[in-house]
Write an enzyme that holds these catalytic residues in place. Structure first.
Site, PDB file in Angstrom:
ATOM      1  N   ASN A  21       0.860  -1.184   0.000  1.00  0.00           N
ATOM      2  CA  ASN A  21       0.000   0.000   0.000  1.00  0.00           C
ATOM      3  C   ASN A  21       0.895   1.233   0.000  1.00  0.00           C
ATOM      4  O   ASN A  21       1.496   1.564   1.018  1.00  0.00           O
ATOM      5  CB  ASN A  21      -0.884  -0.052   1.264  1.00  0.00           C
ATOM      6  CG  ASN A  21      -1.678   1.217   1.471  1.00  0.00           C
ATOM      7  OD1 ASN A  21      -1.773   2.063   0.579  1.00  0.00           O
ATOM      8  ND2 ASN A  21      -2.243   1.362   2.657  1.00  0.00           N
ATOM      9  N   LYS A  27       0.017   4.289  -0.259  1.00  0.00           N
ATOM     10  CA  LYS A  27      -0.628   5.475   0.323  1.00  0.00           C
ATOM     11  C   LYS A  27      -0.397   6.690  -0.593  1.00  0.00           C
ATOM     12  O   LYS A  27      -0.355   6.516  -1.802  1.00  0.00           O
ATOM     13  CB  LYS A  27      -0.110   5.704   1.742  1.00  0.00           C
ATOM     14  CG  LYS A  27      -0.175   4.426   2.579  1.00  0.00           C
ATOM     15  CD  LYS A  27       0.066   4.637   4.039  1.00  0.00           C
ATOM     16  CE  LYS A  27      -0.056   3.309   4.771  1.00  0.00           C
ATOM     17  NZ  LYS A  27       0.066   3.417   6.204  1.00  0.00           N
ATOM     18  N   HIS A  82      -9.294   1.175   4.925  1.00  0.00           N
ATOM     19  CA  HIS A  82      -8.023   1.375   5.618  1.00  0.00           C
ATOM     20  C   HIS A  82      -8.244   2.338   6.789  1.00  0.00           C
ATOM     21  O   HIS A  82      -9.053   3.259   6.692  1.00  0.00           O
ATOM     22  CB  HIS A  82      -6.976   1.929   4.649  1.00  0.00           C
ATOM     23  CG  HIS A  82      -5.602   1.949   5.255  1.00  0.00           C
ATOM     24  ND1 HIS A  82      -5.199   2.930   6.125  1.00  0.00           N
ATOM     25  CD2 HIS A  82      -4.575   1.072   5.147  1.00  0.00           C
ATOM     26  CE1 HIS A  82      -3.956   2.652   6.523  1.00  0.00           C
ATOM     27  NE2 HIS A  82      -3.562   1.538   5.942  1.00  0.00           N
ATOM     28  N   GLU A 142      -6.696   4.758   7.817  1.00  0.00           N
ATOM     29  CA  GLU A 142      -6.518   6.179   7.490  1.00  0.00           C
ATOM     30  C   GLU A 142      -7.758   6.748   6.803  1.00  0.00           C
ATOM     31  O   GLU A 142      -8.068   7.931   6.947  1.00  0.00           O
ATOM     32  CB  GLU A 142      -5.250   6.357   6.636  1.00  0.00           C
ATOM     33  CG  GLU A 142      -4.002   6.161   7.496  1.00  0.00           C
ATOM     34  CD  GLU A 142      -2.805   5.571   6.777  1.00  0.00           C
ATOM     35  OE1 GLU A 142      -2.755   5.602   5.540  1.00  0.00           O
ATOM     36  OE2 GLU A 142      -1.897   5.069   7.480  1.00  0.00           O
ATOM     37  N   GLU A 197      -5.059  -4.816  10.676  1.00  0.00           N
ATOM     38  CA  GLU A 197      -4.019  -3.807  10.866  1.00  0.00           C
ATOM     39  C   GLU A 197      -4.282  -3.028  12.154  1.00  0.00           C
ATOM     40  O   GLU A 197      -5.077  -2.073  12.146  1.00  0.00           O
ATOM     41  CB  GLU A 197      -4.008  -2.830   9.696  1.00  0.00           C
ATOM     42  CG  GLU A 197      -3.742  -3.471   8.355  1.00  0.00           C
ATOM     43  CD  GLU A 197      -3.190  -2.463   7.356  1.00  0.00           C
ATOM     44  OE1 GLU A 197      -2.085  -2.685   6.877  1.00  0.00           O
ATOM     45  OE2 GLU A 197      -3.849  -1.454   7.100  1.00  0.00           O
ATOM     46  N   GLY A 223       2.927   2.268  10.698  1.00  0.00           N
ATOM     47  CA  GLY A 223       3.914   3.326  10.538  1.00  0.00           C
ATOM     48  C   GLY A 223       4.671   3.684  11.807  1.00  0.00           C
ATOM     49  O   GLY A 223       5.362   4.707  11.862  1.00  0.00           O
ATOM     50  N   SER A 265       3.642  -2.090  10.234  1.00  0.00           N
ATOM     51  CA  SER A 265       5.091  -2.171  10.471  1.00  0.00           C
ATOM     52  C   SER A 265       5.703  -3.517  10.093  1.00  0.00           C
ATOM     53  O   SER A 265       6.623  -3.992  10.768  1.00  0.00           O
ATOM     54  CB  SER A 265       5.423  -1.812  11.928  1.00  0.00           C
ATOM     55  OG  SER A 265       5.079  -0.472  12.196  1.00  0.00           O
TER      56      SER A 265
HETATM   57  P1  PGA Z   1       3.122   0.334   7.495  1.00  0.00           P
HETATM   58  O1  PGA Z   1       1.640   0.552   6.944  1.00  0.00           O
HETATM   59  O2  PGA Z   1       3.632  -0.963   6.918  1.00  0.00           O
HETATM   60  O3  PGA Z   1       3.890   1.513   6.999  1.00  0.00           O
HETATM   61  O4  PGA Z   1       3.029   0.273   8.992  1.00  0.00           O
HETATM   62  C1  PGA Z   1       0.762  -0.538   6.797  1.00  0.00           C
HETATM   63  C2  PGA Z   1      -0.555  -0.065   6.253  1.00  0.00           C
HETATM   64  O5  PGA Z   1      -1.051   0.996   6.657  1.00  0.00           O
HETATM   65  O6  PGA Z   1      -1.151  -0.744   5.395  1.00  0.00           O
END
Ligand code: PGA
Length: 252
Positions: A12, A14, A99, A101, A169, A175, A214
């Site tokens: 992803n 983003k 997601h 976000e 997640e 992140g 992560s």
């Molecule tokens: P990350 O994000 O691997 O940077 O923690 C995962 C995600 O939001 O899908």
């Protein structure tokens, strides 16, 4: 891992990536097509502006392509939004919906996520439906309860292994470099597996459940080897082909 299920490692991106980043997608394709990337299916989900170009870069190869969000409606007066059929038309096979976000910054509810997932399926895309608890919810011992409510409310009413993927997640792991313990991941994935059985019957046993948050080359083996963990949804570490491929190499 679930016996008889091919894992999926999805990236992803983003809101990252300009046309220069297509070089990373090309490198992913080359490794996968040369048989150097292991047994998992790889998918990359770049920003919408790159979908069509990425589709050309991946054309005829084995890496899949996905969008990061879609609108629930097929078309209409929704300035700035993207319909699932447009993502499909651009050359993608997957769409991420729900997601954290999107849930957090765009106020998407479980019902909205479900409508988007159903729009994705209707357009012929596989929906990657994301769920996950906050840190406060985990610390209050409510992770399973929260995730179960999200799964019940966000998944399309009918689906199966060829149309739906669930991504667990934990929001606090995205992140941040933090990850839950393997036991915590296994516990949530087992709960999701049970719910998939309730929702989809026997077909639920083979729906892929990804872990996200992560995931890095250094922790991929520990996380991705767990029962009911059928791959990863990778954010930051998917932007560079070398890291993404190192994660996929868990399945060599
Ligand atoms: P990350 O994000 O691997 O940077 O923690 C995962 C995600 O939001 O899908």
């Amino acid at each position: 891992m679930t016996p008889g299920v091919r894992p999926l490692v999805a990236g992803n991106w983003k809101m990252n990536g300009l046309s220069a980043s297509l070089a990373e997608i090309k490198a992913m394709r080359e490794a996968v097509d040369a048989g150097k990337a292991g047994a998992a299916e790889l998918a990359v989900c770049p920003p919408a502006t790159l979908l069509a170009q990425a589709a050309w870069t991946l054309k005829g190869g084995k890496v899949s392509l996905g969008g990061q969000d879609c609108h629930a409606k097929e078309s209409g007066a929704y300035t700035g939004d993207i319909a699932a059929s447009m993502i499909k038309d651009a050359g993608a096979q997957y769409v991420i919906v729900g997601h954290s976000e999107r849930r957090q910054y765009h106020g998407e509810t479980d019902a909205a996520v479900k409508a988007k997932a159903e729009a994705g399926l209707k357009a012929g895309l596989v929906a990657i439906v994301c769920v996950g608890e906050t840190r406060t919810e985990r610390e209050a011992g409510k992770a399973i309860e929260v995730v179960s409510t999200q799964v019940r409310g966000s998944l399309p009413a009918s689906g199966g292994p060829d149309t739906v993927v669930v991504a667990y997640e934990p929001i606090w792991a995205i992140g941040t470099g933090l990850t839950p313990t393997p036991a915590d991941v296994a516990e949530v994935h087992a709960a999701i597996r049970r719910l998939l059985g309730e929702i989809y019957g026997a077909a639920g046993a083979k729906v892929r459940i990804l872990y996200g948050g992560s995931v890095k080359p250094a922790n991929a083996k520990e996380l991705l080897g767990l029962a009911n963990v059928d791959g990863a949804l990778v954010g930051g570490a998917s932007l560079k082909a070398v890291d993404f491929l190192a994660i996929a190499a868990t399945y060599l």
